[in-house]
Design a protein around this motif. Structure first.
Motif, PDB file in Angstrom:
ATOM      1  N   VAL A  55     -46.594 -10.031 -60.111  1.00 14.35           N
ATOM      2  CA  VAL A  55     -45.246 -10.137 -60.419  1.00 14.35           C
ATOM      3  C   VAL A  55     -45.049 -11.081 -61.277  1.00 14.35           C
ATOM      4  O   VAL A  55     -45.587 -12.153 -61.145  1.00 14.35           O
ATOM      5  CB  VAL A  55     -44.347 -10.420 -59.100  1.00 14.35           C
ATOM      6  CG1 VAL A  55     -42.990 -10.873 -59.504  1.00 14.35           C
ATOM      7  CG2 VAL A  55     -44.279  -9.420 -58.098  1.00 14.35           C
ATOM      8  N   ASP A  56     -44.685 -10.640 -62.477  1.00 10.10           N
ATOM      9  CA  ASP A  56     -44.362 -11.671 -63.709  1.00 10.10           C
ATOM     10  C   ASP A  56     -42.960 -11.431 -64.183  1.00 10.10           C
ATOM     11  O   ASP A  56     -42.714 -10.329 -64.427  1.00 10.10           O
ATOM     12  CB  ASP A  56     -45.305 -11.335 -64.687  1.00 10.10           C
ATOM     13  CG  ASP A  56     -46.797 -11.963 -64.374  1.00 10.10           C
ATOM     14  OD1 ASP A  56     -47.027 -13.152 -64.258  1.00 10.10           O
ATOM     15  OD2 ASP A  56     -47.699 -11.116 -64.573  1.00 10.10           O
ATOM     16  N   ASP A  57     -41.995 -12.368 -63.775  1.00  9.50           N
ATOM     17  CA  ASP A  57     -40.628 -12.106 -64.315  1.00  9.50           C
ATOM     18  C   ASP A  57     -39.856 -13.454 -64.535  1.00  9.50           C
ATOM     19  O   ASP A  57     -40.560 -14.426 -64.497  1.00  9.50           O
ATOM     20  CB  ASP A  57     -40.262 -11.538 -62.919  1.00  9.50           C
ATOM     21  CG  ASP A  57     -38.786 -10.912 -63.093  1.00  9.50           C
ATOM     22  OD1 ASP A  57     -38.360 -10.686 -64.439  1.00  9.50           O
ATOM     23  OD2 ASP A  57     -38.234 -10.658 -62.170  1.00  9.50           O
ATOM     24  N   GLU A  58     -38.801 -13.283 -64.925  1.00  6.95           N
ATOM     25  CA  GLU A  58     -37.932 -14.450 -65.352  1.00  6.95           C
ATOM     26  C   GLU A  58     -38.448 -15.404 -66.461  1.00  6.95           C
ATOM     27  O   GLU A  58     -38.099 -16.508 -66.651  1.00  6.95           O
ATOM     28  CB  GLU A  58     -37.460 -15.330 -63.973  1.00  6.95           C
ATOM     29  CG  GLU A  58     -37.077 -14.529 -62.995  1.00  6.95           C
ATOM     30  CD  GLU A  58     -35.473 -14.769 -62.974  1.00  6.95           C
ATOM     31  OE1 GLU A  58     -34.960 -15.477 -63.302  1.00  6.95           O
ATOM     32  OE2 GLU A  58     -34.858 -13.689 -62.209  1.00  6.95           O
ATOM     33  N   TRP A  59     -39.260 -14.716 -67.619  1.00  5.19           N
ATOM     34  CA  TRP A  59     -39.585 -15.562 -68.508  1.00  5.19           C
ATOM     35  C   TRP A  59     -38.856 -16.274 -69.398  1.00  5.19           C
ATOM     36  O   TRP A  59     -39.008 -17.188 -69.987  1.00  5.19           O
ATOM     37  CB  TRP A  59     -40.546 -14.813 -69.413  1.00  5.19           C
ATOM     38  CG  TRP A  59     -39.923 -13.429 -69.965  1.00  5.19           C
ATOM     39  CD1 TRP A  59     -40.065 -12.288 -69.306  1.00  5.19           C
ATOM     40  CD2 TRP A  59     -39.198 -13.430 -71.064  1.00  5.19           C
ATOM     41  NE1 TRP A  59     -39.130 -11.210 -70.078  1.00  5.19           N
ATOM     42  CE2 TRP A  59     -38.626 -11.964 -71.065  1.00  5.19           C
ATOM     43  CE3 TRP A  59     -38.826 -14.192 -71.864  1.00  5.19           C
ATOM     44  CZ2 TRP A  59     -37.957 -11.513 -72.350  1.00  5.19           C
ATOM     45  CZ3 TRP A  59     -38.019 -13.662 -73.025  1.00  5.19           C
ATOM     46  CH2 TRP A  59     -37.628 -12.422 -73.119  1.00  5.19           C
TER      47      TRP A  59
END
Length: 95
Positions: A55-59
């Motif tokens: 999960v890679d999010d909210e960058w």
């Protein structure tokens, strides 16, 4: 979120459910995957990794970068763990 069982019910008195819990993990030096969990002065062996995902999010705000693994422990218990790749810490996530 639900109201705390020790407080009067009102919209301004809520607490989050199922927050991740920090956990101590021994990882395989080559794969980086969990080998054992250490909790309550016990060492629990990982039998196998059942699933894994990222999960890679909210960058654009507060970035989240996690590697989740669902593990089967030697005693038959199933746990969902994640490695916070930004903080370099392991957590257990309950549902």
């Amino acid at each position: 979120m639900v109201a705390s069982s020790r407080a009067e019910a009102s919209p301004d008195r809520v607490r989050p459910l199922n927050l991740p819990r920090p956990i101590q993990i021994t990882v395989d030096t080559q794969s980086g995957l969990p080998l054992t969990l250490h909790e309550h002065n016990r060492r629990r062996e990982v039998e196998c990794i059942q699933d894994s995902w990222y999960v890679d999010d909210e960058w654009w705000r507060d970035p989240i970068s996690r590697c989740y693994v669902q593990v089967l422990l030697r005693d038959g218990a199933v746990r969902t763990l994640f490695h916070d790749r930004i903080a370099d810490r392991w957590f257990e996530q309950t549902y």
